[in-house]
Design a protein around this motif. Structure first.
Motif, mmCIF file in Angstrom:
data_model
loop_
_atom_site.group_PDB
_atom_site.id
_atom_site.type_symbol
_atom_site.label_atom_id
_atom_site.label_comp_id
_atom_site.label_asym_id
_atom_site.label_seq_id
_atom_site.Cartn_x
_atom_site.Cartn_y
_atom_site.Cartn_z
ATOM 1 N N LEU A 27 0.832 -1.215 0.000
ATOM 2 C CA LEU A 27 0.000 0.000 0.000
ATOM 3 C C LEU A 27 0.863 1.261 0.000
ATOM 4 N N LEU A 28 2.033 1.183 0.598
ATOM 5 C CA LEU A 28 2.948 2.328 0.567
ATOM 6 C C LEU A 28 3.377 2.626 -0.862
ATOM 7 N N VAL A 29 3.726 1.594 -1.609
ATOM 8 C CA VAL A 29 4.109 1.768 -3.012
ATOM 9 C C VAL A 29 2.934 2.301 -3.828
ATOM 10 N N LEU A 30 1.755 1.725 -3.631
ATOM 11 C CA LEU A 30 0.575 2.171 -4.387
ATOM 12 C C LEU A 30 0.189 3.597 -4.029
ATOM 13 N N SER A 31 0.293 3.949 -2.758
ATOM 14 C CA SER A 31 -0.036 5.319 -2.337
ATOM 15 C C SER A 31 0.939 6.326 -2.946
ATOM 16 N N ALA A 32 2.217 5.964 -2.969
ATOM 17 C CA ALA A 32 3.210 6.856 -3.569
ATOM 18 C C ALA A 32 2.961 7.002 -5.064
ATOM 19 N N THR A 38 -1.428 11.617 -9.503
ATOM 20 C CA THR A 38 -2.403 12.683 -9.257
ATOM 21 C C THR A 38 -1.771 14.052 -9.423
ATOM 22 N N ASP A 39 -0.549 14.213 -8.901
ATOM 23 C CA ASP A 39 0.131 15.519 -8.994
ATOM 24 C C ASP A 39 0.468 15.885 -10.437
ATOM 25 N N VAL A 147 0.980 -3.995 -10.113
ATOM 26 C CA VAL A 147 1.986 -3.660 -9.103
ATOM 27 C C VAL A 147 1.768 -4.489 -7.845
ATOM 28 N N ALA A 148 0.503 -4.616 -7.422
ATOM 29 C CA ALA A 148 0.190 -5.388 -6.218
ATOM 30 C C ALA A 148 0.558 -6.854 -6.389
#
Length: 233
Positions: A27-32, A38-39, A147-148
């Motif tokens: 989840l850390l990788v996906l959140s990053a 998004t940015d 990715v997951a």
């Protein structure tokens, strides 16, 4: 009522900590990745269904619904149906029937195709709930799943007591067999190769039979000699 079975035992602490590490890392990788996308593009990865995916990949690694085939195919089927329903339903119907019809169609279709995946059912409803979720979000959802899958494969297999995935099977064996049969039937090169394999296999069977008969005769001869020696004594 009920089957009288007992619930499975709780995980030991070692597996619990490993699950925590796997889920947190993925989840850390996906959140990053979501933040970067998004940015820079205004589009991101819809992270809500990944909570269910992490549960499957790190706590139910052996389950068919957890495998990469079900994850990728299930998401493709479910979200495709969600986008199709949004395109075909009139605006007046969207306020009350879009979510139930999308969820029902997506889950039923996954069952019929043999690619049941609970997070995909959740994703179909998420996509049905808002017009802003379009084909770009669809593509990013598949990227997130890929990715997951990579993260779950790497992390789970570092532990000798875990294995993920237990199979891939993106293409059914029956499809592969039919494809090979078609090649060997219609293309001379593959037809020749098949005939050669059949000839070689027949030769091996004949040779194996010949050796079995020879050993049988030698065994009978040895028994007769032993019997004669016994009588001589």
């Amino acid at each position: 009522m009920g089957g009288g079975l007992q619930p499975p035992p709780a995980q030991p602490w070692s597996m619990t900590l490993w699950t925590f590490f796997g889920v947190f890392s993925t989840l850390l990788v996906l959140s990053a990745l979501d933040k970067v996308l998004t940015d820079h593009t205004g589009y991101g990865i819809l992270l809500a269904p990944f909570g269910a995916l992490m549960t499957l990949q790190f706590s139910l690694t052996q389950a068919p619904v957890s495998q990469p085939r079900n994850a990728l195919y299930g998401q493709t089927v479910a979200i495709s149906i969600a986008l199709f329903v949004k395109l075909t339903l009139a605006d007046a119907a969207r306020t009350w029937i879009q979510i139930p019809i999308t969820g029902a169609l997506a889950i039923a279709a996954m069952g019929r195709l043999g690619v049941i995946h609970p997070p995909a059912g959740a994703a179909s409803i998420l996509f049905a709930s808002s017009d802003k979720f379009d084909g770009v979000f669809f593509g990013l959802m598949l990227v997130g799943n890929a990715v997951a899958i990579v993260m779950a494969t790497l992390i789970n297999n570092l532990n000798s007591k875990k294995q993920y995935p237990v199979y891939y099977a993106f293409v059914p064996e029956s499809w592969i067999a039919r494809f090979v049969d078609a090649l060997e039937r219609d293309i001379s090169y593959f037809r020749t190769k098949k005939l050669k394999r059949e000839v070689d296999a027949k030769h091996e069977r004949n040779e194996s039979l010949r050796m079995s008969l020879f050993r049988g005769k030698e065994f009978d001869k040895s028994n007769k000699e032993s019997a004669q020696q016994g009588l001589g004594k």
